[in-house]
Design a protein around this motif. Structure first.
Motif, PDB file in Angstrom:
ATOM      1  N   VAL A   1       0.993   8.078   7.577  1.00 34.95           N
ATOM      2  CA  VAL A   1       0.525   6.935   8.351  1.00 34.95           C
ATOM      3  C   VAL A   1      -0.361   6.070   7.466  1.00 34.95           C
ATOM      4  O   VAL A   1      -1.359   6.550   6.916  1.00 34.95           O
ATOM      5  CB  VAL A   1      -0.248   7.385   9.613  1.00 34.95           C
ATOM      6  CG1 VAL A   1      -0.766   6.181  10.380  1.00 34.95           C
ATOM      7  CG2 VAL A   1       0.644   8.244  10.500  1.00 34.95           C
ATOM      8  N   ASN A   2       0.051   4.823   7.305  1.00 34.54           N
ATOM      9  CA  ASN A   2      -0.745   3.853   6.549  1.00 34.54           C
ATOM     10  C   ASN A   2      -1.630   3.092   7.530  1.00 34.54           C
ATOM     11  O   ASN A   2      -1.175   2.666   8.588  1.00 34.54           O
ATOM     12  CB  ASN A   2       0.154   2.864   5.805  1.00 34.54           C
ATOM     13  CG  ASN A   2       0.933   3.539   4.710  1.00 34.54           C
ATOM     14  OD1 ASN A   2       0.414   4.364   3.972  1.00 34.54           O
ATOM     15  ND2 ASN A   2       2.212   3.217   4.624  1.00 34.54           N
ATOM     16  N   ILE A   3      -2.878   2.922   7.144  1.00 34.62           N
ATOM     17  CA  ILE A   3      -3.827   2.153   7.942  1.00 34.62           C
ATOM     18  C   ILE A   3      -4.324   1.028   7.050  1.00 34.62           C
ATOM     19  O   ILE A   3      -4.931   1.285   6.017  1.00 34.62           O
ATOM     20  CB  ILE A   3      -5.016   3.024   8.409  1.00 34.62           C
ATOM     21  CG1 ILE A   3      -4.505   4.259   9.143  1.00 34.62           C
ATOM     22  CG2 ILE A   3      -5.971   2.202   9.272  1.00 34.62           C
ATOM     23  CD1 ILE A   3      -5.559   5.326   9.344  1.00 34.62           C
ATOM     24  N   LYS A   4      -4.025  -0.190   7.456  1.00 34.63           N
ATOM     25  CA  LYS A   4      -4.486  -1.356   6.719  1.00 34.63           C
ATOM     26  C   LYS A   4      -5.409  -2.130   7.637  1.00 34.63           C
ATOM     27  O   LYS A   4      -5.042  -2.409   8.792  1.00 34.63           O
ATOM     28  CB  LYS A   4      -3.323  -2.230   6.273  1.00 34.63           C
ATOM     29  CG  LYS A   4      -2.453  -1.549   5.242  1.00 34.63           C
ATOM     30  CD  LYS A   4      -1.337  -2.424   4.774  1.00 34.63           C
ATOM     31  CE  LYS A   4      -0.510  -1.638   3.760  1.00 34.63           C
ATOM     32  NZ  LYS A   4       0.653  -2.360   3.331  1.00 34.63           N
TER      33      LYS A   4
ATOM     34  N   LYS B   1      -4.484   6.234   3.908  1.00 33.99           N
ATOM     35  CA  LYS B   1      -3.204   6.911   4.124  1.00 33.99           C
ATOM     36  C   LYS B   1      -3.528   8.295   4.663  1.00 33.99           C
ATOM     37  O   LYS B   1      -4.282   9.042   4.052  1.00 33.99           O
ATOM     38  CB  LYS B   1      -2.413   7.021   2.824  1.00 33.99           C
ATOM     39  CG  LYS B   1      -1.061   7.686   3.001  1.00 33.99           C
ATOM     40  CD  LYS B   1      -0.308   7.742   1.704  1.00 33.99           C
ATOM     41  CE  LYS B   1       0.865   6.793   1.841  1.00 33.99           C
ATOM     42  NZ  LYS B   1       1.717   6.790   0.674  1.00 33.99           N
ATOM     43  N   THR B   2      -2.973   8.597   5.837  1.00 29.00           N
ATOM     44  CA  THR B   2      -3.278   9.868   6.467  1.00 29.00           C
ATOM     45  C   THR B   2      -1.998  10.558   6.927  1.00 29.00           C
ATOM     46  O   THR B   2      -0.905  10.031   6.738  1.00 29.00           O
ATOM     47  CB  THR B   2      -4.280   9.662   7.632  1.00 29.00           C
ATOM     48  OG1 THR B   2      -4.785  10.920   8.041  1.00 29.00           O
ATOM     49  CG2 THR B   2      -3.653   8.943   8.805  1.00 29.00           C
TER      50      THR B   2
ATOM     51  N   LEU C   1       8.115   7.793  15.897  1.00 22.65           N
ATOM     52  CA  LEU C   1       8.006   7.785  14.438  1.00 22.65           C
ATOM     53  C   LEU C   1       8.328   6.417  13.843  1.00 22.65           C
ATOM     54  O   LEU C   1       8.869   6.304  12.737  1.00 22.65           O
ATOM     55  CB  LEU C   1       8.883   8.858  13.804  1.00 22.65           C
ATOM     56  CG  LEU C   1       8.499  10.297  14.128  1.00 22.65           C
ATOM     57  CD1 LEU C   1       9.503  11.260  13.517  1.00 22.65           C
ATOM     58  CD2 LEU C   1       7.090  10.620  13.690  1.00 22.65           C
ATOM     59  N   LYS C   2       8.001   5.372  14.592  1.00 22.14           N
ATOM     60  CA  LYS C   2       8.171   4.004  14.105  1.00 22.14           C
ATOM     61  C   LYS C   2       7.292   3.083  14.939  1.00 22.14           C
ATOM     62  O   LYS C   2       6.751   3.480  15.966  1.00 22.14           O
ATOM     63  CB  LYS C   2       9.631   3.563  14.176  1.00 22.14           C
ATOM     64  CG  LYS C   2      10.193   3.488  15.570  1.00 22.14           C
ATOM     65  CD  LYS C   2      11.640   3.039  15.563  1.00 22.14           C
ATOM     66  CE  LYS C   2      12.164   2.974  16.992  1.00 22.14           C
ATOM     67  NZ  LYS C   2      13.545   2.554  17.046  1.00 22.14           N
TER      68      LYS C   2
ATOM     69  N   PHE D   1      -1.933   0.529  12.172  1.00 15.55           N
ATOM     70  CA  PHE D   1      -1.404   1.846  11.841  1.00 15.55           C
ATOM     71  C   PHE D   1       0.120   1.760  11.841  1.00 15.55           C
ATOM     72  O   PHE D   1       0.713   1.226  12.784  1.00 15.55           O
ATOM     73  CB  PHE D   1      -1.823   2.865  12.906  1.00 15.55           C
ATOM     74  CG  PHE D   1      -3.294   3.166  12.954  1.00 15.55           C
ATOM     75  CD1 PHE D   1      -3.751   4.434  12.664  1.00 15.55           C
ATOM     76  CD2 PHE D   1      -4.213   2.197  13.299  1.00 15.55           C
ATOM     77  CE1 PHE D   1      -5.108   4.728  12.719  1.00 15.55           C
ATOM     78  CE2 PHE D   1      -5.570   2.468  13.363  1.00 15.55           C
ATOM     79  CZ  PHE D   1      -6.017   3.739  13.072  1.00 15.55           C
ATOM     80  N   SER D   2       0.751   2.304  10.799  1.00 10.05           N
ATOM     81  CA  SER D   2       2.216   2.326  10.742  1.00 10.05           C
ATOM     82  C   SER D   2       2.670   3.485   9.856  1.00 10.05           C
ATOM     83  O   SER D   2       1.928   3.944   8.984  1.00 10.05           O
ATOM     84  CB  SER D   2       2.761   1.000  10.203  1.00 10.05           C
ATOM     85  OG  SER D   2       2.319   0.793   8.879  1.00 10.05           O
ATOM     86  N   PHE D   3       3.896   3.942  10.090  1.00  9.27           N
ATOM     87  CA  PHE D   3       4.468   5.016   9.288  1.00  9.27           C
ATOM     88  C   PHE D   3       5.107   4.454   8.031  1.00  9.27           C
ATOM     89  O   PHE D   3       5.684   3.373   8.052  1.00  9.27           O
ATOM     90  CB  PHE D   3       5.549   5.771  10.083  1.00  9.27           C
ATOM     91  CG  PHE D   3       4.989   6.768  11.048  1.00  9.27           C
ATOM     92  CD1 PHE D   3       4.483   7.979  10.610  1.00  9.27           C
ATOM     93  CD2 PHE D   3       4.975   6.488  12.400  1.00  9.27           C
ATOM     94  CE1 PHE D   3       3.968   8.899  11.511  1.00  9.27           C
ATOM     95  CE2 PHE D   3       4.473   7.401  13.306  1.00  9.27           C
ATOM     96  CZ  PHE D   3       3.963   8.614  12.861  1.00  9.27           C
ATOM     97  N   ASP D   4       5.011   5.226   6.943  1.00 12.87           N
ATOM     98  CA  ASP D   4       5.783   4.860   5.761  1.00 12.87           C
ATOM     99  C   ASP D   4       7.074   5.686   5.762  1.00 12.87           C
ATOM    100  O   ASP D   4       7.316   6.480   6.674  1.00 12.87           O
ATOM    101  CB  ASP D   4       4.976   5.015   4.464  1.00 12.87           C
ATOM    102  CG  ASP D   4       4.678   6.456   4.082  1.00 12.87           C
ATOM    103  OD1 ASP D   4       5.219   7.397   4.711  1.00 12.87           O
ATOM    104  OD2 ASP D   4       3.889   6.659   3.148  1.00 12.87           O
TER     105      ASP D   4
END
Length: 178
Positions: free
Chosen positions: A137-140, A158-159, A112-113, A129-132
């Protein structure tokens, strides 16, 4: 400028349609105008094996269309829909690159990180891909199909965690029995 000073006017080809020009150096000299629309549509869906899709909370998505060419040459089609923007292009993503992304996203999901990066071999697609803080999950990302041009799509999705689990399952299915 006088017409005599313009080389395009002197050649007599200035008004000829570019779509009817034959490519140089290729054996198949069929022009775009000579290809029937039905053949173009048939070729678009040829050999489609699987699709990997990540949907966000607003029905936007990042989709990889995997065909037999992926297993032979590493080619895949990509679609990205973000708000009113839509792109459809080609990336060169090889089996090892997709498996490395899967390894990264599994570790990120388990802990979870951290981050996972989906990138093709020519860096046309870069998606991080990263967790907020709330567990989404944010995908930039960025898609730039041709480096000689300044055109690119910067996108953000954002998923949810179940969508990431589904993506990992799709990748597993893609390589099952291969």
């Amino acid at each position: 400028m006088d017409q005599a000073d313009n080389p395009a006017r002197l050649s007599g080809g200035a008004t000829r349609s570019l779509r009817s020009l034959k490519p140089l150096g290729f054996r198949n000299t069929t022009t775009l105008c000579e290809i029937p629309e039905k053949q173009i549509e048939k070729d678009k869906g040829a050999n489609l094996v699987e699709e990997l899709i990540i949907k966000d909370l607003d029905n936007n998505y990042l989709k990889l269309l995997i065909s037999e060419d992926f297993y032979k040459f590493g080619g895949a089609r990509i679609e990205i829909k973000v708000d009113n923007y839509f792109i459809n292009g080609v990336i060169w993503l090889f089996r090892g690159e997709l498996l490395e992304f899967k390894r990264q996203i599994e570790a990120m999901y388990r802990d979870l990180k951290g981050i996972a990066i989906l990138m093709d071999s020519e860096s046309a697609l870069e998606a991080e891909f990263s967790f907020d803080i709330r567990g989404y999950v944010n995908i930039k990302g960025r898609f730039k199909e041709r480096y000689e041009r300044e055109n690119q799509l910067l996108f953000s999705l954002k998923t949810t965690q179940p969508e990431i689990q589904e993506l990992m399952n799709q990748i597993d299915e893609l390589f099952k029995g291969r």
